[in-house]
Write a protein that holds these residues in place. Structure first.
Motif, mmCIF file in Angstrom:
data_model
loop_
_atom_site.group_PDB
_atom_site.id
_atom_site.type_symbol
_atom_site.label_atom_id
_atom_site.label_comp_id
_atom_site.label_asym_id
_atom_site.label_seq_id
_atom_site.Cartn_x
_atom_site.Cartn_y
_atom_site.Cartn_z
ATOM 1 N N ARG A 276 -0.708 12.809 -0.372
ATOM 2 C CA ARG A 276 -1.978 13.581 -0.541
ATOM 3 C C ARG A 276 -1.419 14.926 -1.114
ATOM 4 N NH1 ARG A 276 3.055 15.777 0.237
ATOM 5 N NH2 ARG A 276 2.993 17.260 2.199
ATOM 6 N N ASP A 277 -3.023 15.479 -1.315
ATOM 7 C CA ASP A 277 -2.759 16.616 -2.608
ATOM 8 C C ASP A 277 -3.466 17.321 -2.131
ATOM 9 O OD1 ASP A 277 -3.396 18.299 -4.743
ATOM 10 O OD2 ASP A 277 -4.043 16.482 -6.157
ATOM 11 N N SER A 278 -2.252 18.832 -1.833
ATOM 12 C CA SER A 278 -2.934 19.248 -0.743
ATOM 13 C C SER A 278 -4.118 20.684 -1.524
ATOM 14 C CB SER A 278 -1.725 20.307 -0.522
ATOM 15 O OG SER A 278 -1.317 19.954 0.460
ATOM 16 N N ALA A 279 -3.467 20.313 -3.226
ATOM 17 C CA ALA A 279 -4.688 21.280 -3.562
ATOM 18 C C ALA A 279 -6.268 20.881 -3.459
ATOM 19 C CB ALA A 279 -4.389 21.696 -4.491
ATOM 20 N N LYS A 280 -6.567 19.818 -3.764
ATOM 21 C CA LYS A 280 -7.310 19.131 -4.186
ATOM 22 C C LYS A 280 -8.070 18.625 -2.225
ATOM 23 C CE LYS A 280 -6.836 17.247 -8.473
ATOM 24 N NZ LYS A 280 -7.260 16.125 -9.333
ATOM 25 N N ASP A 281 -7.115 19.125 -1.418
ATOM 26 C CA ASP A 281 -7.727 18.497 0.265
ATOM 27 C C ASP A 281 -8.085 17.113 0.217
ATOM 28 O OD1 ASP A 281 -9.071 21.402 1.556
ATOM 29 O OD2 ASP A 281 -7.367 21.016 1.653
ATOM 30 N N SER A 282 -6.984 16.179 -0.370
ATOM 31 C CA SER A 282 -7.571 14.803 -0.802
ATOM 32 C C SER A 282 -6.231 14.126 -0.050
ATOM 33 C CB SER A 282 -8.176 14.128 -2.293
ATOM 34 O OG SER A 282 -9.055 15.082 -2.669
ATOM 35 N N VAL A 283 -6.720 12.661 0.147
ATOM 36 C CA VAL A 283 -5.248 12.311 0.365
ATOM 37 C C VAL A 283 -5.576 10.473 -0.382
ATOM 38 C CG1 VAL A 283 -4.436 10.097 2.352
ATOM 39 C CG2 VAL A 283 -5.094 12.375 3.146
ATOM 40 N N TYR A 284 -4.769 9.783 -0.781
ATOM 41 C CA TYR A 284 -5.032 8.377 -1.427
ATOM 42 C C TYR A 284 -4.510 7.204 -1.010
ATOM 43 C CZ TYR A 284 -6.231 12.423 -4.412
ATOM 44 O OH TYR A 284 -6.581 13.341 -5.499
ATOM 45 N N LEU A 285 -4.986 6.543 -1.384
ATOM 46 C CA LEU A 285 -4.034 5.200 -0.669
ATOM 47 C C LEU A 285 -4.492 3.719 -1.655
ATOM 48 C CD1 LEU A 285 -3.443 3.550 1.837
ATOM 49 C CD2 LEU A 285 -5.755 2.601 2.771
ATOM 50 N N GLN A 286 -3.446 4.057 -2.392
ATOM 51 C CA GLN A 286 -2.987 2.476 -3.144
ATOM 52 C C GLN A 286 -2.817 1.870 -2.479
ATOM 53 O OE1 GLN A 286 -3.475 4.215 -6.730
ATOM 54 N NE2 GLN A 286 -2.931 1.860 -6.478
ATOM 55 N N MET A 287 -3.863 0.350 -2.805
ATOM 56 C CA MET A 287 -3.700 -0.520 -2.659
ATOM 57 C C MET A 287 -3.278 -1.599 -3.645
ATOM 58 S SD MET A 287 -7.073 -0.519 0.333
ATOM 59 C CE MET A 287 -8.165 -0.457 -0.823
ATOM 60 N N ASN A 288 -2.581 -2.418 -3.386
ATOM 61 C CA ASN A 288 -1.722 -3.051 -4.295
ATOM 62 C C ASN A 288 -1.306 -4.224 -4.409
ATOM 63 O OD1 ASN A 288 -1.532 -1.852 -6.561
ATOM 64 N ND2 ASN A 288 0.950 -0.524 -6.338
ATOM 65 N N ILE A 289 -1.877 -5.229 -4.992
ATOM 66 C CA ILE A 289 -1.322 -7.262 -4.719
ATOM 67 C C ILE A 289 -2.214 -7.622 -3.916
ATOM 68 C CG2 ILE A 289 0.070 -9.393 -4.224
ATOM 69 C CD1 ILE A 289 2.409 -6.942 -4.670
ATOM 70 N N LEU A 290 -3.932 -6.755 -3.179
ATOM 71 C CA LEU A 290 -4.732 -7.691 -2.549
ATOM 72 C C LEU A 290 -4.917 -8.611 -1.769
ATOM 73 C CD1 LEU A 290 -7.542 -4.469 -3.174
ATOM 74 C CD2 LEU A 290 -6.392 -4.598 -1.603
ATOM 75 N N GLU A 291 -5.813 -8.823 -0.867
ATOM 76 C CA GLU A 291 -5.530 -10.354 -0.282
ATOM 77 C C GLU A 291 -6.855 -9.936 0.294
ATOM 78 O OE1 GLU A 291 -2.099 -10.079 2.236
ATOM 79 O OE2 GLU A 291 -0.296 -10.335 0.620
ATOM 80 N N PRO A 292 -7.213 -11.194 0.627
ATOM 81 C CA PRO A 292 -8.536 -11.816 0.988
ATOM 82 C C PRO A 292 -8.330 -11.014 3.012
ATOM 83 C CG PRO A 292 -7.953 -13.817 0.226
ATOM 84 C CD PRO A 292 -6.530 -12.846 -0.412
ATOM 85 N N GLU A 293 -7.007 -11.095 3.417
ATOM 86 C CA GLU A 293 -7.523 -10.672 4.885
ATOM 87 C C GLU A 293 -7.162 -9.161 4.513
ATOM 88 O OE1 GLU A 293 -5.689 -14.791 4.501
ATOM 89 O OE2 GLU A 293 -5.213 -12.665 3.523
ATOM 90 N N ASP A 294 -7.070 -8.363 3.497
ATOM 91 C CA ASP A 294 -7.601 -6.954 3.275
ATOM 92 C C ASP A 294 -9.229 -6.459 3.519
ATOM 93 O OD1 ASP A 294 -5.069 -7.265 1.010
ATOM 94 O OD2 ASP A 294 -4.876 -6.019 3.014
ATOM 95 N N THR A 295 -10.102 -7.622 3.132
ATOM 96 C CA THR A 295 -11.274 -7.427 2.981
ATOM 97 C C THR A 295 -11.815 -6.689 4.719
ATOM 98 O OG1 THR A 295 -11.823 -9.129 1.626
ATOM 99 C CG2 THR A 295 -14.051 -8.261 2.761
ATOM 100 N N PHE B 14 0.399 -1.188 -0.217
ATOM 101 C CA PHE B 14 0.563 0.664 0.019
ATOM 102 C C PHE B 14 0.316 1.292 0.215
ATOM 103 C CE2 PHE B 14 -4.023 -2.181 2.787
ATOM 104 C CZ PHE B 14 -3.413 -2.851 1.658
ATOM 105 N N SER B 15 0.674 2.373 -0.717
ATOM 106 C CA SER B 15 1.275 3.562 -0.877
ATOM 107 C C SER B 15 0.076 4.428 -0.331
ATOM 108 C CB SER B 15 1.847 3.993 -1.692
ATOM 109 O OG SER B 15 2.405 5.376 -1.949
#
Length: 123
Positions: free
Chosen positions: A72-91, A68-69
Motif C-alpha cells: 500500500r501507498d498511504s500518500a496515494k490512498d492506493s493498494v497494489y497487488l503484484q501478480m507474478n507467474i500467472l496461471e489460467p486458474e487465476d482468471t 502475489f504480493s
C-alpha cells in the motif's frame, strides 16, 4: 463512505505478470484493512490477499502466497497487488475491498467494494 476503483487488469499468457491498483477516495481513514478478492465464472467470491492499512501486515491465500504480493501507498490512498507467474486458474474478476474492523479471509466484514477489474490468463 469510501469509493474504490480498481485498474490494471488485462489478458496475459501463462507465466506473465500484472499489477492491480486500487485507489480509494472519501473517508479512507475509516479503512482498517484492505483486501483483494476474486470471483471466477460460476464460482463464489474468494479472498486473495489483504493488508492492514497502518501496520502493513499482510495476508495471503495459500494458492497465491509465493506468486502475489500486496502493498500500500498511504500518500496515494492506493493498494497494489503484484501478480507474478500467472496461471489460467487465476482468471477472475478481481475486487478491492475495505473493512473498518479487520482483515479476514471472508467477504463478510468488508463494507466497501470496487467494481472489479478482469484478469484473464491464457495457456
Amino acid at each position: 463512505q469510501v469509493q474504490l476503483v480498481e485498474s490494471g487488469g488485462g489478458s496475459v499468457q501463462t507465466g506473465n505478470s500484472l499489477r492491480l491498483v486500487c485507489t480509494a477516495s472519501g473517508r479512507t481513514a475509516s479503512c482498517y484493512g484492505m483486501a483483494w478478492f476474486r470471483q471466477g465464472p460460476g464460482s463464489a467470491r474468494e479472498f486473495v490477499s489483504g493488508i492492514e492499512w497502518r501496520s502493513g501486515k499482510t495476508y495471503y491465500t495459500d494458492s497465491v502466497k509465493d506468486r502475489f504480493s500486496i502493498s500500500r501507498d498511504s500518500a496515494k490512498d492506493s493498494v497494489y497487488l503484484q501478480m507474478n507467474i500467472l496461471e489460467p486458474e487465476d482468471t477472475s474478476l478481481y475486487y478491492c475491498a475495505c473493512s473498518k474492523q479487520f482483515v479476514r479471509a471472508s467477504e463478510h466484514g468488508f463494507q466497501y467494494w470496487g467494481q472489479g477489474t478482469q484478469v484473464t490468463v491464457s495457456s
